[in-house]
Design an enzyme around this catalytic site. Structure first.
Site, PDB file in Angstrom:
ATOM      1  N   ASP A 251       0.898  -1.271   0.104  1.00 27.37           N
ATOM      2  CA  ASP A 251      -0.199  -0.033  -0.032  1.00 27.37           C
ATOM      3  C   ASP A 251       1.021   1.354  -0.184  1.00 27.37           C
ATOM      4  OD1 ASP A 251      -2.292   1.792   0.124  1.00 27.37           O
ATOM      5  OD2 ASP A 251      -3.177   0.790   1.648  1.00 27.37           O
TER       6      ASP A 251
HETATM    7  C1  BGC Z   1      -4.845   3.285  -0.218  1.00 28.66           C
HETATM    8  C2  BGC Z   1      -5.037   2.480  -1.301  1.00 28.66           C
HETATM    9  C3  BGC Z   1      -4.806   3.224  -2.434  1.00 28.66           C
HETATM   10  C4  BGC Z   1      -3.622   3.871  -2.613  1.00 28.66           C
HETATM   11  C5  BGC Z   1      -3.286   4.568  -4.009  1.00 28.66           C
HETATM   12  C6  BGC Z   1      -3.540   4.172  -0.135  1.00 28.66           C
HETATM   13  O1  BGC Z   1      -3.618   5.262   0.773  1.00 28.66           O
HETATM   14  O2  BGC Z   1      -5.021   2.775   1.153  1.00 28.66           O
HETATM   15  O3  BGC Z   1      -6.308   1.682  -1.381  1.00 28.66           O
HETATM   16  O4  BGC Z   1      -5.054   2.296  -3.528  1.00 28.66           O
HETATM   17  O5  BGC Z   1      -3.582   4.808  -1.482  1.00 28.66           O
HETATM   18  O6  BGC Z   1      -4.116   5.632  -4.088  1.00 28.66           O
END
Ligand code: BGC
Length: 804
Positions: A251
Site C-alpha cells: 500500500d
Molecule cells: C490506499 C489504497 C490506494 C492507494 C493509492 C492508499 O492510501 O490505502 O487503497 O489504492 O493509496 O491511492
C-alpha cells in the site's frame, strides 16, 4: 489469453517511446540486468508508474506500467491535487455487495477495465475484500461485506471481469485492515483461527479462484509486524499455502524497512522513493545481508507483471492509448465514445438498481404499503438536498470524477410530472463537485468560522489532510442540535410537505462521515436530519401522508428517533452516478428492488462486535470477539438487530419448498443442496437465496450459522426455479490451530465428525428450510486432539503461535 480488441479507430497520443510490440521474455531480460537494474524494478518511479529500463545491450527494453486507483471506477490523477480524469462512477463495493450478483460485479469490473485501457492504465488498485469488523470503519463503503464467503465470491468476480480486459487487479488490503484510525501503526492481535476463517478467507478465495495480477499488502501490523514485512502473511500463507504466483505490492508508503519487506515477500514498493530504498537493498546484497536470489525472485515477479501488461500486438489491438487531457478538462465527444461512456452509464444505472434494498415497507393504516408509488396521484414532496446532489461515493483514494450524474429529483419529476412534485433541501449540503463536499462552506452555513491551522495528518496530499480535518469538524458539528440555518431549512421543508400525499426524504451520511483515513464516531445520522425526519413524521401523523425515507450511506446508520414512525425505508448505499435514475424507477415500481444488505444494521453502536475495544488502544487492537463478527456475533449473543445480514424486501414475495440435502461423497464432505423458489406475487422480481451451515457439536465454539452459498434468481409472477448448491469439505470445516500438519507447522482445516445443520433462507434471520445431516471425520488429516489432551501433545508449539 485472448483479449477483446479495443473499440477504437483513432489512436490518440500513443506512447511509442518503447517497443512494446513483442511480449517480454522474462528469463532473457532478467539474466541481462545488473543488480542495480533489478533492484530499480522493485519500487515505483513515482505514485503511479513502475521503473522502465532501456539501454544498449538489452535484448528487450522493460517498459514502465501505469497503475490507477479503483475500485468503483478509475481514478487517474491529472497532476493537479484532488483533480482526476473523468470516468464512470459505479456503486461502491458496499452497494455492489447488496446486489449479491456475481455476473453484474464481473461486468462492472470489465467496464472499469475498458476505461483503464483507454486511459493507458494497466493495473487498477482493487477490489478491497477486507471484512467489516465494525460499522464505524470509515472505509467500509470500499468493502463488500461482513462475511468472507460473500466478499470472496464478489471479489473473485471483480478480478475475473477486470482481468478479462487485459488490465490487472490489485487485491487489497492484505490483511486485517479493519480500521482507519491509526491504520499505519495499529497492531492486530488475533488468534490464527480468527485470521484464517475471518480475515484471510476472502483473500484466499479470490487468489485461488481468480489469480489477481497483484496483491496489495495493508498498512497495519499483525502481531506487531507490519503487513509489508510479514513473512508469515506474504510468503508462508499467500505463496506457499495458496500457491500465489503474482506480485505483492505495498500500500502507498506502507514500507518501513525495504530489506525486511523484500525478505518477507514484498515485491514492489509504491510509490517510489527516488532511489533511497534501492540503495539500501543494493547495499544489503553487497554486504552479504541479503541473498541476491531474493532480489531475483522479486524482480522476476515484477517483470512477469510487466509482461502481462504488455502481451504483444498479436493479442492486444496495439499499445494502449493515453487520452491525454489537461487537469479539469471535461472529455470531448470522441473521448467519451472511446470510454463507452453511454454504455457504461447505463451499466452504472443497472448496478445501482441491483443494489437498492427495500428495508421496510409496512402496510399503512389506510391500506397497502406506501411503495411503489403510483405514477398518477396526489402531490409529492421531495425533501433533502441529496435529491438535488446525489451522494454517490465515499471519500479518499477511491473517489471518481464521474462522467455525469443522474439527479434523483429530476428523475422523479420526469416520471411523476413536474407539477406534482415540490422540493425543499431540508438540511445543509454544499458539494463542491460530485466527489468533494465544501466543508468550509458547510461549517460557515452553520455559523462556524474556522481558525486556519496547519494540517497535522501525515498524508501525501496537504489538501487531503486539510479536508480530513474539516471533515472531522463537520462530523463533530453534526451531533449538535440544529443551528439557526438548519432550523430554517427544516421549517421550509415542513411547509413544502404540508399538503403532500407522499413525502420522500433523501437522507444519509455526508461525505465527511465516510472516508479513507478516518472512522466514524457514531452510527447516527446528522442530528439536523434526525430532527427533520422526526418532525416530518409528526406532520405525517396529522395529515395522513405516506412518509418514505431514501438513504445514501456506505455502512449502517441507526434510525431510532424516527424508525417506527415512517412507512418505508429504501437503502441506496453509495450508488454511483446512475443512482438517481435507479431510485426514481424503484420508487415508482418501474423496477423491483432486489438488494439485500451485506452488513448487519445494529440497533445501537454498543451492540456491535468488540465495541469497547473496537479500534484498540496504545497501538494494539485485540480481536477478542474472534470469529464472531457481523451476524455471527449477533446470532451468538441472541442480540436483536434493526435489520439482519441478508435482509431486503421486494414488491413481490417468494416461497421456498422442496429442500433436498444429498450427501454425494461422505468421505470428502461433498453435499448437494437443492430447493424450489417460487414468485408468489404479481410482479416480476429477484430473490437472493442464501445457504447457511451450522456445526452445533464441534470441539471449538462455532457460529450458529455461516454463509456457504447464495444465488440470485429472477422470476416472473408465478414462476418457480430450482436453486442448487454444491458444498465441499471446506464448507463444513474450521481452522484447527492445534492440529499438527507434519511440516513443523500447526493448523489445518478440520471437518469434524458430527451433525451439521443446513439452512436455506431469505436472510440470516429468515430461515425458510432446514435439514440436519451427519458427516464423518475427514480421514485424510490427523485425528482431532481434544482440548483436554492438547497440552500434553503439542504444548510448546501450540502456545507459541506464528511469528512475522
Ligand atoms: C490506499 C489504497 C490506494 C492507494 C493509492 C492508499 O492510501 O490505502 O487503497 O489504492 O493509496 O491511492
Amino acid at each position: 489469453m485472448a483479449l477483446p480488441p479495443l473499440d477504437v479507430d483513432t489512436a490518440l497520443d500513443v506512447d511509442t517511446a518503447l517497443d512494446v510490440d513483442t511480449a517480454l521474455d522474462v528469463d532473457t531480460v532478467l539474466a541481462e540486468l545488473t543488480l542495480e537494474e533489478k533492484v530499480s524494478l522493485l519500487s515505483g518511479v513515482d505514485d503511479w508508474f513502475t521503473q522502465a529500463i532501456d539501454r544498449p545491450g538489452l535484448t528487450q527494453a522493460v517498459p514502465s506500467i501505469e497503475v490507477g486507483d479503483g475500485p468503483h471506477g478509475l481514478r487517474k490523477e491529472t497532476g493537479v491535487d484532488m483533480m482526476w480524469v473523468p470516468a464512470t462512477g459505479f456503486p461502491t463495493a458496499s452497494a455492489m455487495g447488496a446486489s449479491w450478483d456475481r455476473d453484474l460485479v464481473r461486468r462492472v469490473a470489465a467496464a472499469i477495465g475498458e476505461e483503464a485501457r483507454a486511459e493507458g492504465v494497466q493495473v487498477v488498485l482493487g477490489p478491497g475484500v477486507n471484512m467489516k469488523r465494525s460499522p464505524l470503519c470509515g472505509r467500509n463503503f470500499e468493502y463488500f461485506s461482513e462475511d468472507p464467503f460473500h466478499s470472496g465470491e464478489l471479489g473473485a468476480a471483480y478480478v475475473t471481469g477486470l482481468q478479462s480486459t487485459g488490465v490487472g487487479a490489485s487485491l487489497k488490503h492484505y490483511a486485517a485492515n479493519n480500521q482507519e484510525i491509526e491504520r499505519t501503526r495499529i497492531s492486530v492481535v488475533a488468534d490464527d483461527r480468527t485470521l484464517r476463517e475471518t480475515y484471510l478467507a476472502a483473500f484466499e478465495r479470490v487468489v485461488r479462484q481468480a489469480d489477481p495480477w497483484t496483491v496489495m499488502c495493508s498498512y497495519n501490523r499483525i502481531h506487531g509486524i507490519h503487513a509489508s514485512e510479514n513473512r508469515w502473511l506474504l510468503t508462508e500463507v499467500l505463496r506457499e499455502e495458496w500457491g500465489y504466483q503474482g506480485a505483492v505490492v505495498s500500500d502507498w508508503n506502507a514500507v518501513h524497512d525495504r530489506v525486511a519487506a523484500l525478505r518477507a515477500g514484498l515485491d514492489l514498493e509504491m510509490p517510489g522513493t527516488e532511489g533511497r530504498t534501492d540503495a539500501e537493498v543494493v547495499a544489503a546484497v553487497r554486504a552479504g545481508n541479503l541473498d541476491e536470489a531474493v532480489v531475483d525472485a522479486a524482480a522476476r515477479r515484477v517483470l512477469t507483471l510487466v509482461a502481462r501488461a504488455y502481451p504483444g500486438v498479436d493479442v492486444v489491438d496495439g499499445p494502449v492509448m493515453h487520452l491525454g487531457h489537461a487537469a479539469g478538462d471535461r472529455l470531448t465527444d470522441e473521448q467519451l465514445r472511446l470510454l463507452k461512456a453511454d454504455e457504461h452509464h447505463a451499466l452504472a444505472r443497472e448496478a445501482a438498481a441491483a443494489s437498492i434494498t427495500l428495508l421496510r415497507n409496512d402496510a399503512r393504516p389506510a391500506g397497502g404499503p406506501a411503495l411503489p408509488l403510483g405514477q398518477n396521484g396526489g402531490r409529492i414532496a421531495v425533501i433533502g438536498a441529496f435529491a438535488e446532489h446525489a451522494r454517490i461515493q465515499g471519500g479518499g483514494s477511491s473517489g471518481v470524477d464521474p462522467t455525469r450524474v443522474d439527479v434523483p429529483l429530476e428523475e422523479i419529476r420526469a416520471i411523476a410530472g413536474a407539477g406534482r412534485v415540490s422540493y425543499a433541501p431540508g438540511y445543509v449540503h454544499l458539494p463542491k463537485n460530485a466527489y468533494q463536499d465544501d466543508n468550509v462552506a458547510t461549517l460557515a452555513a452553520h455559523g462556524i468560522t474556522l481558525v486556519e491551522e496547519r494540517p497535522k495528518v501525515a498524508r501525501r496530499s496537504a489538501t487531503l489532510a486539510k479536508e480530513l480535518q474539516l471533515a472531522e469538524a463537520v462530523q463533530h458539528l453534526a451531533k449538535a442540535q440544529p443551528s439557526d440555518t438548519a432550523r430554517r431549512l427544516i421549517d421550509e421543508a415542513l411547509t413544502a410537505a404540508q399538503d403532500a400525499e407522499t413525502i420522500i426524504v433523501f437522507a444519509g451520511l455526508p461525505l465527511a462521515f465516510e472516508q479513507e483515513a478516518n472512522d466514524r464516531a457514531s452510527l447516527a445520522l446528522p442530528e439536523e436530519q434526525n430532527v427533520l425526519i422526526a418532525e416530518l413524521a409528526e406532520l405525517r401523523d396529522r395529515t395522513g401522508a405516506a412518509l418514505v425515507i431514501v438513504l445514501a450511506n456506505g455502512s449502517p446508520v441507526t434510525m431510532e428517533p424516527w424508525h417506527d414512525s415512517v412507512d418505508s425505508i429504501v437503502e441506496c448505499g453509495l450508488g454511483g452516478q446512475g443512482v438517481g435514475a435507479a431510485i426514481a424507477r424503484a420508487l415508482f415500481g418501474l423496477a423491483n428492488p432486489s438488494g439485500r444488505i451485506a452488513e448487519t444494521y445494529p440497533l445501537a453502536i454498543e451492540d456491535t462486535p468488540g465495541f469497547p475495544n473496537w479500534h484498540g488502544e496504545r497501538g494494539v487492537v485485540l480481536y477478542g470477539e474472534g470469529v464472531f463478527i457481523g451476524y455471527r456475533w449477533y446470532d451468538a449473543l441472541r442480540r436483536r438487530v434493526l435489520y439482519p445480514f441478508g435482509h431486503g424486501l421486494s414488491y413481490t414475495s417468494f416461497g421456498y419448498a422442496d429442500l433436498s440435502v444429498e450427501i454425494v461423497d461422505a468421505a470428502v464432505g461433498r453435499v448437494r443442496v437443492t430447493c424450489r423458489v417460487t414468485n408468489e406475487g404479481s410482479r416480476a422480481g429477484a430473490e437472493i437465496v442464501q445457504l447457511y451451515v451450522g456445526d452445533p457439536d464441534a470441539e471449538v465454539s462455532r457460529p450458529v450459522r455461516e454463509l456457504r452459498g447464495f444465488e440470485k434468481v429472477h422470476l416472473e409472477p408465478g414462476e418457480s426455479a430450482e436453486v442448487g448448491f454444491d458444498l465441499d469439505g471446506r464448507d463444513f470445516a474450521y481452522w484447527d490451530v492445534a492440529a499438527d500438519r507434519g511440516d513443523d507447522r500447526l493448523g489445518l482445516w478440520r471437518r469434524e465428525a458430527g451433525e451439521f445443520i443446513v439452512e436455506v433462507g431469505a436472510s440470516s434471520q429468515d430461515i425458510r428450510l432446514e435439514h440436519t445431516i451427519s458427516l464423518p471425520d475427514d480421514a485424510s488429516i490427523p485425528g482431532l486432539v481434544r482440548d483436554a489432551d492438547l497440552q500434553g501433545v503439542v504444548a510448546s508449539r501450540f502456545t507459541q503461535g506464528h511469528a512475522g
